[in-house]
Scaffold this motif. Structure first.
Motif, PDB file in Angstrom:
ATOM      1  N   LEU A 560       0.898  -1.285   0.113  1.00  0.00           N
ATOM      2  CA  LEU A 560      -0.012   0.075   0.166  1.00  0.00           C
ATOM      3  C   LEU A 560       0.713   1.309  -0.102  1.00  0.00           C
ATOM      4  CD1 LEU A 560      -2.731  -1.008   2.817  1.00  0.00           C
ATOM      5  CD2 LEU A 560      -2.968  -0.732   0.075  1.00  0.00           C
ATOM      6  N   ALA A 561       0.475   2.305  -0.592  1.00  0.00           N
ATOM      7  CA  ALA A 561       1.093   3.589  -0.954  1.00  0.00           C
ATOM      8  C   ALA A 561       0.719   4.510   0.635  1.00  0.00           C
ATOM      9  CB  ALA A 561       0.817   4.267  -1.792  1.00  0.00           C
ATOM     10  N   ARG A 562      -0.495   4.106   0.712  1.00  0.00           N
ATOM     11  CA  ARG A 562      -1.273   4.805   2.004  1.00  0.00           C
ATOM     12  C   ARG A 562      -1.752   3.731   2.968  1.00  0.00           C
ATOM     13  NH1 ARG A 562      -5.173   9.631   0.606  1.00  0.00           N
ATOM     14  NH2 ARG A 562      -5.102   9.785   2.856  1.00  0.00           N
ATOM     15  N   ARG A 563      -1.175   3.551   4.245  1.00  0.00           N
ATOM     16  CA  ARG A 563      -1.599   2.800   5.221  1.00  0.00           C
ATOM     17  C   ARG A 563      -2.603   3.170   6.392  1.00  0.00           C
ATOM     18  NH1 ARG A 563       3.692   1.934   3.943  1.00  0.00           N
ATOM     19  NH2 ARG A 563       4.191  -0.293   2.816  1.00  0.00           N
ATOM     20  N   ASP A 564      -3.187   4.367   5.878  1.00  0.00           N
ATOM     21  CA  ASP A 564      -3.911   5.002   7.238  1.00  0.00           C
ATOM     22  C   ASP A 564      -5.150   4.138   7.260  1.00  0.00           C
ATOM     23  OD1 ASP A 564      -4.283   6.363   4.514  1.00  0.00           O
ATOM     24  OD2 ASP A 564      -5.807   7.145   5.240  1.00  0.00           O
ATOM     25  N   GLY A 565      -5.947   4.301   8.700  1.00  0.00           N
ATOM     26  CA  GLY A 565      -7.161   3.674   8.737  1.00  0.00           C
ATOM     27  C   GLY A 565      -6.977   2.083   8.795  1.00  0.00           C
ATOM     28  N   LEU A 566      -5.971   1.556   8.854  1.00  0.00           N
ATOM     29  CA  LEU A 566      -5.526  -0.142   9.192  1.00  0.00           C
ATOM     30  C   LEU A 566      -5.222  -0.416  10.766  1.00  0.00           C
ATOM     31  CD1 LEU A 566      -3.132  -0.884   5.884  1.00  0.00           C
ATOM     32  CD2 LEU A 566      -6.038  -0.798   6.420  1.00  0.00           C
ATOM     33  N   THR A 567      -5.649  -1.400  10.975  1.00  0.00           N
ATOM     34  CA  THR A 567      -5.518  -1.864  12.386  1.00  0.00           C
ATOM     35  C   THR A 567      -5.127  -3.248  12.410  1.00  0.00           C
ATOM     36  OG1 THR A 567      -7.620  -0.879  13.231  1.00  0.00           O
ATOM     37  CG2 THR A 567      -6.854  -2.808  14.619  1.00  0.00           C
ATOM     38  N   SER A 568      -3.850  -3.490  12.930  1.00  0.00           N
ATOM     39  CA  SER A 568      -2.916  -4.854  12.852  1.00  0.00           C
ATOM     40  C   SER A 568      -3.589  -5.796  13.751  1.00  0.00           C
ATOM     41  CB  SER A 568      -1.368  -4.587  13.521  1.00  0.00           C
ATOM     42  OG  SER A 568      -0.787  -5.599  13.563  1.00  0.00           O
ATOM     43  N   LEU A 569      -3.846  -6.811  13.211  1.00  0.00           N
ATOM     44  CA  LEU A 569      -4.661  -7.925  14.116  1.00  0.00           C
ATOM     45  C   LEU A 569      -3.809  -9.102  14.347  1.00  0.00           C
ATOM     46  CD1 LEU A 569      -7.836  -8.182  11.934  1.00  0.00           C
ATOM     47  CD2 LEU A 569      -7.388  -6.922  13.756  1.00  0.00           C
ATOM     48  N   GLY A 570      -2.456  -8.925  13.843  1.00  0.00           N
ATOM     49  CA  GLY A 570      -1.237  -9.793  14.352  1.00  0.00           C
ATOM     50  C   GLY A 570      -1.561 -11.164  13.570  1.00  0.00           C
ATOM     51  N   ALA A 571      -0.765 -12.207  14.209  1.00  0.00           N
ATOM     52  CA  ALA A 571      -0.987 -13.557  13.392  1.00  0.00           C
ATOM     53  C   ALA A 571      -2.226 -14.183  13.619  1.00  0.00           C
ATOM     54  CB  ALA A 571       0.306 -14.301  13.729  1.00  0.00           C
ATOM     55  N   LEU A 572      -2.934 -14.575  12.789  1.00  0.00           N
ATOM     56  CA  LEU A 572      -4.348 -15.451  12.882  1.00  0.00           C
ATOM     57  C   LEU A 572      -4.296 -16.793  12.343  1.00  0.00           C
ATOM     58  CD1 LEU A 572      -6.732 -12.474  11.531  1.00  0.00           C
ATOM     59  CD2 LEU A 572      -5.981 -12.911  14.030  1.00  0.00           C
ATOM     60  N   ALA A 573      -4.858 -17.464  13.157  1.00  0.00           N
ATOM     61  CA  ALA A 573      -4.806 -19.010  12.746  1.00  0.00           C
ATOM     62  C   ALA A 573      -5.946 -19.053  11.861  1.00  0.00           C
ATOM     63  CB  ALA A 573      -5.115 -19.782  13.850  1.00  0.00           C
ATOM     64  N   VAL A 574      -5.795 -19.990  10.795  1.00  0.00           N
ATOM     65  CA  VAL A 574      -6.519 -20.079   9.532  1.00  0.00           C
ATOM     66  C   VAL A 574      -6.775 -21.459   9.317  1.00  0.00           C
ATOM     67  CG1 VAL A 574      -6.707 -19.878   7.061  1.00  0.00           C
ATOM     68  CG2 VAL A 574      -5.348 -18.145   8.210  1.00  0.00           C
ATOM     69  N   ARG A 575      -8.131 -21.740   9.474  1.00  0.00           N
ATOM     70  CA  ARG A 575      -8.753 -23.071   9.201  1.00  0.00           C
ATOM     71  C   ARG A 575      -8.387 -23.689   7.749  1.00  0.00           C
ATOM     72  NH1 ARG A 575     -15.004 -23.343   9.061  1.00  0.00           N
ATOM     73  NH2 ARG A 575     -14.611 -22.324   7.183  1.00  0.00           N
ATOM     74  N   GLY A 576      -7.749 -24.978   7.832  1.00  0.00           N
ATOM     75  CA  GLY A 576      -7.494 -25.616   6.817  1.00  0.00           C
ATOM     76  C   GLY A 576      -6.119 -25.095   6.200  1.00  0.00           C
ATOM     77  N   ARG A 577      -5.368 -24.502   7.024  1.00  0.00           N
ATOM     78  CA  ARG A 577      -4.090 -24.136   6.561  1.00  0.00           C
ATOM     79  C   ARG A 577      -3.017 -24.009   7.692  1.00  0.00           C
ATOM     80  NH1 ARG A 577      -2.103 -20.272   2.362  1.00  0.00           N
ATOM     81  NH2 ARG A 577      -0.158 -19.127   2.968  1.00  0.00           N
ATOM     82  N   SER A 578      -1.865 -24.551   7.370  1.00  0.00           N
ATOM     83  CA  SER A 578      -0.886 -24.942   8.332  1.00  0.00           C
ATOM     84  C   SER A 578      -0.273 -23.407   8.693  1.00  0.00           C
ATOM     85  CB  SER A 578       0.127 -25.919   8.138  1.00  0.00           C
ATOM     86  OG  SER A 578       0.733 -25.422   6.828  1.00  0.00           O
ATOM     87  N   GLY A 579       0.049 -23.090  10.260  1.00  0.00           N
ATOM     88  CA  GLY A 579       0.813 -21.931  10.365  1.00  0.00           C
ATOM     89  C   GLY A 579      -0.323 -20.802  10.236  1.00  0.00           C
TER      90      GLY A 579
END
Length: 590
Positions: A560-579
């Motif tokens: 992104l050239a502009r990153r305003d208005g974003l909130t970091s959610l950190g590392a999320l576990a994803v169903r059906g995907r390792s890591g």
């Protein structure tokens, strides 16, 4: 393994295009042949022959086995003698001098058909002619039996042992002398008689359209001497010995001047000298014949169309130029080998073939681009189609490439419950309102629609048209979908008396994806395949469990050239995907 449907279509299109181009080439050749048969190319063809003579220049090897010289009644002779017509005693002196010098043949291009004012001069001429072992005199008029009045008629000619040859010439429509006939009005041509006297062999042949005058070169290619100098013994005998000496009027004021392939004004005696040289060499220059001309014309007509079947206009024009150059080289090479091939007819066929090839190619390209435009319009906004076509140029393709892009998945939350309480027709109409608004948002930000997935859709940004800001475009589209677009549809439904609590979830991921057409010959779709597509789909599904309606991957955030208005959610576990996936949340647009 079966061949790809796209390949079959391409081959079928190529076969169709080839058939049309070949038909156009044959038509071009036919038109060129017709123009030739109607005489429309005669003047142009003669001009090309003249150019070949001029390009070849002087070639003394073409004089043949017997050298030739010209003795002219030139301006110098007229000035010194100061009598005109020249008294016949002067002609007698010239003949005596030439015989004494050992000239092989005296070819006298002067007509002695009427007695002169001086009987003594006439007698001197008869004595000189009688003493000449090999002499030919000129005539331009004969009776119906081919007899002439030269020196009093056939009886006197036989008594003196002199032969007479016809010096008449044939001019083409443009006034240029290019050919000569071996006989005219029952009398053998002057150059043929001179050659026969020099060699002791018959040199006549069937005329047809006449023989080409195989010009040794431009005017001045033969040694030329002044008549008065010969008459007064000022020309060394060695320069005349063993030669066929053509005597005639060379002064422009005497009017015996002819236009030839190499000269606008060649004196008559020099033209005769060239015709004698041509006869001595067995009339070497001949027309190549119909078969060669037909072959050249057909090949010329095919040159551009064969290139146009696979190449564009520039290549077609370059091929035509190369073919024109090759035609010139072939024609000149054949000319050096004493064969005259047609140039104007093949050149016309080449020109017509090139124009038709360009027109047909343009038509096929336009049709192809229209078909491609229709296909592209299924995936991208109308104002993006022209940009895509302009960038891809002639080789327009929708897929088969790996590129860095952003993939967007969106889904409508709560639609199942809503559709269960609506009639099917009404339910589909409501769903179409939402999908239309969402696809408009994709178009608005330059995305490419990949397809609808139930009550959601998939889009890609950065393909097929490369976009450096594809991540920003995808996020902007997502904010419009979850903000103004969603609110607008809800307001419309409320106005129609349908209150609903629908929400939108969007997932975005970026990275290298493979984009292209997939499917069968009957049904094909444009899609994006790769890990970013899988991640985007997972993130869209995870919006159900987060307060943010938009989730984007860390790779998207990084682009992104502009990153305003974003909130970091950190590392999320994803169903059906390792890591895990590092994700960011974004809120709807205003």
């Amino acid at each position: 393994m079966s061949r790809a449907p796209g390949g079959r279509r391409a081959r079928a299109a190529l076969r169709s295009r080839t058939a049309v181009l070949v038909a156009a080439a044959v038509l071009s050749a036919a038109l060129a042949f017709t123009a030739d048969l109607l005489g429309g190319l005669a003047s142009a063809e003669r001009t090309t022959v003249d150019a070949r003579f001029q390009l070849r220049g002087e070639d003394r090897d073409r004089i043949g086995p017997v050298p030739i010289a010209v003795v002219g009644m030139d301006t110098k002779s007229l000035g010194e003698i100061d009598e005109y017509p020249l008294p016949r005693r002067w002609h007698a002196r010239v003949i005596d001098r030439l015989v004494a010098a050992g000239a092989r043949v005296v070819a006298y291009d002067v007509q002695f058909t009427e007695p002169s004012p001086s009987a003594r001069d006439d007698e001197a001429l008869l004595d000189a002619v009688d003493a000449a072992p090999r002499i030919v005199l000129a005539a331009t008029e004969t009776d119906r039996d081919g007899a002439t009045a030269v020196l009093g008629g056939p009886s006197m000619q036989r008594d003196l042992g002199v032969r007479v040859g016809h010096t008449g010439v044939d001019r083409d429509d443009d006034g240029v002398v290019r050919r000569f006939r071996t006989a005219r009005d029952g009398l053998v041509a002057f150059p043929v008689v001179a050659a026969e006297l020099a060699t002791g062999r018959r040199a006549t042949a069937a005329d047809g359209s006449g023989r080409w005058v195989d010009l040794v070169g431009p005017s001045g290619s033969f040694p030329r001497y002044s008549l008065v100098d010969v008459a007064k013994g000022r020309v060394p005998a060695a320069r005349l010995r063993g030669r066929i000496v053509v005597v005639g009027a060379t002064a422009p004021s005497l009017g015996d001047i002819h236009a030839t392939a190499t000269d606008a004004a060649m004196p008559g005696p020099e033209l005769l000298a060239n015709a004698i040289a041509t006869t001595l060499r067995g009339d070497p220059i001949r027309d190549a014949g119909g078969a060669w001309n037909v072959l050249l014309t057909l090949l010329a007509a095919l040159a551009a169309p064969l290139v146009a079947r696979r190449r564009g206009p520039v290549s077609t024009v370059l091929a035509a130029a190369a073919a024109a150059l090759l035609l010139g080289v072939v024609a000149y090479g054949a000319f050096l080998a004493d064969r005259v091939v047609d140039v104007a007819t093949p050149a016309l066929a080449l020109g017509l073939g090139t124009l038709t090839a360009l027109a047909i190619s343009t038509a096929f390209e336009a049709a192809g681009r229209q078909r491609t435009r229709e296909v592209f319009a299924r995936f991208v906004a109308a104002d993006v189609v022209d940009d895509v076509l302009a960038e891809t140029g002639r080789d327009v393709r929708l897929g088969g490439m790996r590129t860095d892009a952003s993939v967007l998945f969106c889904d409508l939350r709560g639609s199942t419950a809503l559709l269960e309480r609506l009639d099917p027709e009404e339910g589909i109409a409501v769903l179409n309102r939402f999908l239309a608004a969402m696809s408009d948002a994709v178009d608005h930000h330059g995305g490419t629609m990949v397809g609808f997935r139930g009550d959601g859709l998939m889009a890609v940004f950065g393909a097929p048209l490369a976009q450096e800001d594809h991540a920003d475009r995808a996020l902007a589209a997502a904010r419009e979908m979850t903000g103004p677009a969603l609110r607008g549809v809800l307001a419309e439904l409320a106005a129609d008396g349908l209150e609903t609590d629908l929400r939108m979830g969007v997932g975005i991921a970026s990275g290298l994806v493979m984009v292209g057409n997939v499917g069968s010959q009957r049904r094909m779709e444009y899609t994006a395949i790769g890990d970013p597509a899988n991640v985007a789909a997972r993130l869209e599904g995870m919006t159900k469990d987060h307060p943010h309606p938009i989730l984007l991957s860390d790779a998207t955030q990084a682009r992104l050239a502009r990153r305003d208005g974003l909130t970091s959610l950190g590392a999320l576990a994803v169903r059906g995907r390792s890591g895990t996936i590092v994700a960011w949340g974004a809120d709807p647009g205003p």
